[in-house]
Motif scaffolding. Structure first.
Motif, mmCIF file in Angstrom:
data_model
loop_
_atom_site.group_PDB
_atom_site.id
_atom_site.type_symbol
_atom_site.label_atom_id
_atom_site.label_comp_id
_atom_site.label_asym_id
_atom_site.label_seq_id
_atom_site.Cartn_x
_atom_site.Cartn_y
_atom_site.Cartn_z
ATOM 1 N N ARG A 1 0.834 -1.210 0.000
ATOM 2 C CA ARG A 1 0.000 0.000 0.000
ATOM 3 C C ARG A 1 0.866 1.256 0.000
ATOM 4 N NH1 ARG A 1 -3.298 -2.972 3.645
ATOM 5 N NH2 ARG A 1 -2.278 -1.964 5.418
ATOM 6 N N SER A 2 1.927 1.231 0.773
ATOM 7 C CA SER A 2 2.822 2.394 0.817
ATOM 8 C C SER A 2 3.492 2.619 -0.529
ATOM 9 C CB SER A 2 3.888 2.202 1.894
ATOM 10 O OG SER A 2 3.316 2.153 3.159
ATOM 11 N N GLU A 3 3.921 1.534 -1.165
ATOM 12 C CA GLU A 3 4.571 1.664 -2.476
ATOM 13 C C GLU A 3 3.591 2.177 -3.525
ATOM 14 O OE1 GLU A 3 7.088 -1.019 -5.687
ATOM 15 O OE2 GLU A 3 6.468 -1.903 -3.798
ATOM 16 N N ALA A 4 2.356 1.670 -3.493
ATOM 17 C CA ALA A 4 1.347 2.131 -4.447
ATOM 18 C C ALA A 4 1.030 3.611 -4.227
ATOM 19 C CB ALA A 4 0.085 1.289 -4.323
ATOM 20 N N ALA A 5 0.926 4.019 -2.975
ATOM 21 C CA ALA A 5 0.656 5.431 -2.691
ATOM 22 C C ALA A 5 1.822 6.307 -3.145
ATOM 23 C CB ALA A 5 0.400 5.626 -1.195
ATOM 24 N N PHE A 6 3.051 5.824 -2.934
ATOM 25 C CA PHE A 6 4.224 6.580 -3.364
ATOM 26 C C PHE A 6 4.256 6.713 -4.885
ATOM 27 C CE2 PHE A 6 8.746 6.604 -4.645
ATOM 28 C CZ PHE A 6 9.106 7.816 -4.098
ATOM 29 N N LYS A 7 4.002 5.617 -5.591
ATOM 30 C CA LYS A 7 3.992 5.667 -7.063
ATOM 31 C C LYS A 7 2.880 6.585 -7.572
ATOM 32 C CE LYS A 7 6.183 1.249 -8.027
ATOM 33 N NZ LYS A 7 6.025 -0.083 -8.619
ATOM 34 N N SER A 8 1.727 6.538 -6.929
ATOM 35 C CA SER A 8 0.626 7.417 -7.319
ATOM 36 C C SER A 8 1.005 8.884 -7.106
ATOM 37 C CB SER A 8 -0.621 7.062 -6.512
ATOM 38 O OG SER A 8 -1.642 7.979 -6.756
ATOM 39 N N TYR A 9 1.658 9.161 -5.983
ATOM 40 C CA TYR A 9 2.094 10.524 -5.709
ATOM 41 C C TYR A 9 3.107 10.987 -6.754
ATOM 42 C CZ TYR A 9 4.558 14.402 -3.601
ATOM 43 O OH TYR A 9 5.150 15.608 -3.392
ATOM 44 N N ILE A 10 4.039 10.120 -7.099
ATOM 45 C CA ILE A 10 5.042 10.471 -8.118
ATOM 46 C C ILE A 10 4.364 10.724 -9.456
ATOM 47 C CG2 ILE A 10 7.015 9.592 -9.429
ATOM 48 C CD1 ILE A 10 7.744 10.443 -6.631
ATOM 49 N N ARG A 11 3.407 9.874 -9.833
ATOM 50 C CA ARG A 11 2.688 10.065 -11.100
ATOM 51 C C ARG A 11 1.947 11.393 -11.095
ATOM 52 N NH1 ARG A 11 -0.197 5.762 -10.347
ATOM 53 N NH2 ARG A 11 1.048 3.944 -10.371
ATOM 54 N N ASP A 12 1.269 11.696 -9.974
ATOM 55 C CA ASP A 12 0.525 12.949 -9.890
ATOM 56 C C ASP A 12 1.458 14.153 -9.931
ATOM 57 O OD1 ASP A 12 -1.797 11.509 -9.736
ATOM 58 O OD2 ASP A 12 -2.021 11.733 -7.562
ATOM 59 N N ALA A 13 2.585 14.051 -9.238
ATOM 60 C CA ALA A 13 3.532 15.163 -9.206
ATOM 61 C C ALA A 13 4.201 15.360 -10.559
ATOM 62 C CB ALA A 13 4.591 14.922 -8.132
ATOM 63 N N ALA A 14 4.466 14.266 -11.269
ATOM 64 C CA ALA A 14 5.116 14.362 -12.573
ATOM 65 C C ALA A 14 4.114 14.657 -13.679
ATOM 66 C CB ALA A 14 5.869 13.072 -12.874
ATOM 67 N N GLY A 15 2.840 14.392 -13.411
ATOM 68 C CA GLY A 15 1.813 14.659 -14.418
ATOM 69 C C GLY A 15 1.822 13.649 -15.540
ATOM 70 N N THR A 16 2.189 12.411 -15.239
ATOM 71 C CA THR A 16 2.220 11.367 -16.260
ATOM 72 C C THR A 16 1.071 10.413 -16.066
ATOM 73 O OG1 THR A 16 3.680 9.994 -14.929
ATOM 74 C CG2 THR A 16 4.717 11.465 -16.518
ATOM 75 N N ALA A 17 0.794 9.638 -17.107
ATOM 76 C CA ALA A 17 -0.278 8.650 -17.061
ATOM 77 C C ALA A 17 0.203 7.413 -16.306
ATOM 78 C CB ALA A 17 -0.697 8.269 -18.477
ATOM 79 N N PRO A 18 -0.700 6.696 -15.609
ATOM 80 C CA PRO A 18 -0.280 5.540 -14.834
ATOM 81 C C PRO A 18 0.114 4.331 -15.664
ATOM 82 C CG PRO A 18 -2.657 5.874 -14.636
ATOM 83 C CD PRO A 18 -2.100 7.039 -15.407
ATOM 84 N N ALA A 19 -0.347 4.202 -16.891
ATOM 85 C CA ALA A 19 -0.050 3.004 -17.664
ATOM 86 C C ALA A 19 0.948 3.313 -18.765
ATOM 87 C CB ALA A 19 -1.342 2.454 -18.283
ATOM 88 N N GLY A 20 1.579 2.275 -19.271
ATOM 89 C CA GLY A 20 2.455 2.427 -20.427
ATOM 90 C C GLY A 20 3.877 2.725 -20.059
ATOM 91 N N GLY A 21 4.706 2.859 -21.110
ATOM 92 C CA GLY A 21 6.126 3.069 -20.896
ATOM 93 C C GLY A 21 6.530 4.525 -20.905
ATOM 94 N N GLY A 22 5.636 5.443 -21.262
ATOM 95 C CA GLY A 22 5.998 6.854 -21.291
ATOM 96 C C GLY A 22 5.995 7.424 -19.911
ATOM 97 N N GLY A 23 6.423 8.622 -19.791
ATOM 98 C CA GLY A 23 6.309 9.245 -18.498
ATOM 99 C C GLY A 23 7.505 10.017 -18.086
ATOM 100 N N GLY A 24 7.592 11.214 -18.483
ATOM 101 C CA GLY A 24 8.494 12.236 -18.024
ATOM 102 C C GLY A 24 9.866 11.825 -17.589
ATOM 103 N N GLY A 25 10.743 11.402 -18.418
ATOM 104 C CA GLY A 25 12.069 11.098 -17.962
ATOM 105 C C GLY A 25 13.045 11.092 -19.100
#
Length: 145
Positions: free
Chosen positions: A86-110
């Protein structure tokens, strides 16, 4: 002169035993606090059961801790794993929200290729009619900025 007396009165074996006792004492308190937090974290125990375990662990610590480990030790490990997930999922969700990236797929701000992937996803969403032309332009401008 006093240091010489201290060294004679307290040999190396006594130092070893003192260090071992200190280590076991610290280990005991770690285990005690771990069990107390597990009692409060457990959702399958009711209020009276939590109170009973807590009283047993505090009033009779040796018997209470050993009984808790025997009775609920295996489920204690499962609750630790669930909490970590649960902590890891919350952390990943926070990172996704902060980075503004979509949760699925290989893309995502990097990387450099991620913008291309994100633009391709945006174009696909526009073609499917999921987003309007104005939303597409805003998202594209944000990605390229």
């Amino acid at each position: 002169m006093d240091t010489k007396l201290l060294a004679v009165d307290y040999p190396a074996l006594h130092i070893f035993w003192t260090m071992l006792e200190l280590f076991l004492w610290i280990l005991w308190f770690f285990l005690l606090f771990k069990i107390i937090t597990d009692i409060f974290r457990s959702h399958d125990l009711g209020g009276w059961a939590k109170a009973g375990w807590l009283v047993l662990v505090i009033i009779l610590p040796l018997i209470g801790v050993l009984a808790y480990l025997i009775a609920r030790g295996q489920s204690m490990g499962k609750r630790d794993v669930e909490q970590a997930e649960r902590s890891e999922a919350a952390f990943k969700s926070y990172i996704r929200d902060a980075a503004g990236t979509a949760p699925a797929g290989g893309g995502g701000g990097g990387g450099g290729g991620s913008h291309v992937d994100d633009l391709a996803k945006l174009a696909d969403l526009k073609e499917k009619g999921a987003i309007s032309e104005e939303e597409y332009q805003k998202a594209k401008d944000k990605l390229l900025a």
